[in-house]
Design a protein around this motif. Structure first.
Motif: not given
Lengths: 302, 258
Positions: B99-107, B110, B143, B145-146
């Motif tokens: 997962y990217t670090t910004f994929a989920t609402p809370s950071r 990754g 990966l 992304l979101e």
């Protein structure tokens, strides 16, 4: 077929095979004609696109493509307590990731060597260019400030990674929208929901005006390869792997030099070659500014 | 100095002020009249956007976007197996999901998702003709992304497209769809907030034209009639998704499609 002597061999071989077996000679033959295998002239960069707002879960994001090199940058804002030394400043944390999807040489669990190097370069460039005034990230002096986490992901690595990453970072900052927040009774920062109107707000928002960052003098960069007397702008991964001397020039929007990297390499750069690189970057700067402004105005129309 | 991750102080993301009591969102209510927050019917999937050959440096790749769930998958190989691997007559499949670090609402961090990696492996294994690449390995890297809900089924479908794009021999494409049980209702292709409140979840990945299931997971409390209803829903959606995937592979590369 393979029995012929060396020189005959190379003239009779198919182009693809020649490219793989004698990559340097393949490229040098092109350079003699002042052209590159992908049809570009030596000083020309690849087609570049910017799409803003690619990630909805982030406060600001941008997807950039330079040729096949693709970068996704996203900024998430969180609240921190400022340090005692700089009570009215926020902070920016920049990280660069090369996930295994981006290149055949990156494997899971074994991070690419280039990633931390690029992360440091990007972080140094963005901080030293002064593009963001950290005071703009302050919310309540001494109590709360924004911590901007900027994460850049390389989705496809095909050369000139720094240029694409810096462009995506700058574009993500241009897209950044700061949420309206207020300070609650426990001293924590909370979001103010936008559809609530002004009527029943218990607390006055602390950052009504500061919804966008003021960005002065955006940094833009161009990487060039030095090979013999040739200067090749915006190299692909293949070119980077064959000709190893790279020069990266970063200029800000008023064409002032922000930084210059020449991390060694077999070709010592002549002063005039460096000046040529700077001149190429100055041209590229205008192209990139135009593309970024285009992307910003496209977004405002939507 | 800014930019140093090591010295960063603890941070939090600001939450909404309007937490009026602990009122449950309408999604909880048990009557049949609530509408899904994106306006879909219970048995309606999100529009799928699929595209192949998105990553140039990979042997094959695909991008999938279902609502806010955005996934990119690259396939590398068949290539040499790791040195430490034992000799194998059949090919190996290696899967990794991150997962990217910004994929989920809370950071997030990754990091790799080991759970999804092995689920993806199991879902694809049965569809690949491993005999066609003996002694070598095919790597499937995903990966996210979101993350917008139903992540795993989207990853599985996207990965099978990427395998097809890489020219890996498959018995059939693998299409995956999940269903959430919310009160009396079954909702297909749930978004993140529906998944949070679900009482049970059901996922099928199948090869639509062979009518074979490669993976089936059921979690939570289910009655037998509910299970068969969910199964019918999923299989029907899988065959539709399979058609969309098939047409995506046939599209010329430049044209965007739905």
């Amino acid at each position: 077929m393979a029995a012929a002597s060396g020189s005959n061999l190379s003239s009779e071989m198919e182009v693809d095979a020649f490219r793989r077996l004698f990559p340097l000679r393949f490229h040098e033959r092109h350079l003699l004609q002042s052209i590159r295998p992908d049809g570009r002239t030596l000083g020309k960069a690849r087609d570049t696109t910017i799409a803003l707002g690619a990630v909805t879960s982030a406060n600001g994001s941008a997807l950039t493509k330079i040729g096949c090199t693709t970068m996704l940058a996203a900024i998430k804002l969180e609240v921190m307590t400022p340090t005692a030394e700089s009570p009215d400043e926020g902070c920016i944390a920049i990280d660069f990731h090369m996930p295994p999807i981006c290149s055949p040489i990156v494997r899971p669990g074994r991070p690419a060597e280039a990633a931390p190097v690029l992360a440091k370069q990007l972080s140094d460039t963005i901080t030293s260019s002064g593009v963001i005034d950290l005071k703009e990230l302050s919310l309540v002096g001494g109590k709360a400030a924004w911590m901007a986490y900027l994460d850049i992901y390389c989705l496809d690595a095909d050369g000139s990674l720094f240029d694409a990453a810096l462009l995506s970072a700058v574009a993500a900052f241009s897209h950044l929208r700061i949420p309206v927040v207020s300070l609650n009774d426990e001293g924590r920062i909370v979001l103010v929901s936008e559809d609530n109107g002004g009527g029943k707000l218990e607390k006055e928002p602390v950052n009504k005006e500061k919804r966008k960052l003021k960005l002065d003098s955006l940094p833009f960069s161009l990487t060039c390869i030095l090979h013999k007397n040739y200067i090749l702008a915006d190299p692909t991964a293949e070119e980077e792997s064959i000709m190893e001397t790279l020069v990266t020039v970063v200029l800000d929007s008023s064409s002032q030099l922000v930084s210059l990297y020449k991390p060694g390499g077999p070709v010592p750069a002549h002063t005039s070659a460096i000046q040529d690189c700077v001149a190429l970057t100055r041209q590229r700067l205008k192209e990139l500014q135009k593309i970024l402004n285009g992307a910003i105005s496209d977004m405002e129309v939507d | 100095m800014a930019g140093k991750r090591g010295a960063t102080p603890a941070t939090y993301s600001p939450s909404l002020t309007t937490a009026k009591g602990k009122k449950k969102p309408p999604i909880f209510t048990d009557d049949a009249n609530w509408v899904r927050s994106d306006g879909r019917h219970f048995h309606q999937c999100r529009p799928a956007f699929l595209r192949i050959a998105t990553v140039n440096s990979a042997s094959g790749s695909a991008y999938a976007e279902f609502g806010n769930t955005k996934v990119i998958v690259s396939v590398f190989g068949p290539r040499e197996s790791k040195k430490a691997m034992m000799y194998s007559d059949v090919g190996r499949l290696n899967c990794n999901v991150s997962y990217t670090t910004f994929a989920t609402p809370s950071r997030g961090q990754g990091s790799d998702n080991k759970d999804f990696s092995s689920m993806l492996h199991k879902a694809l294994e049965g569809a690949i003709i491993l005999e066609s690449f003996p002694k070598t390995t095919v790597d499937v890297f995903a990966l996210v992304l979101e993350s917008g809900g139903s992540d795993l089924p989207v990853i599985i479908s996207c990965a099978s497209l990427a395998l097809a794009d890489a020219g890996i021999m498959l018995y059939d494409l693998v299409a995956a769809v999940s269903v959430s049980c919310l009160g009396k209702n079954l909702v297909i292709d749930p978004i993140s907030e529906e998944e949070v409140y679900q009482e049970g979840s059901f996922m099928i990945s199948c090869m639509p034209s062979r009518n074979e299931v490669t993976q089936l997971t059921v979690t939570g409390e289910w009655s037998t009639p509910k299970i068969s209803e969910a199964m019918d829903l999923c299989l029907d959606a899988c065959s539709k998704l399979g058609n969309i995937m098939r047409s995506c592979l046939k599209e010329p590369l430049s044209a965007p499609e739905e």
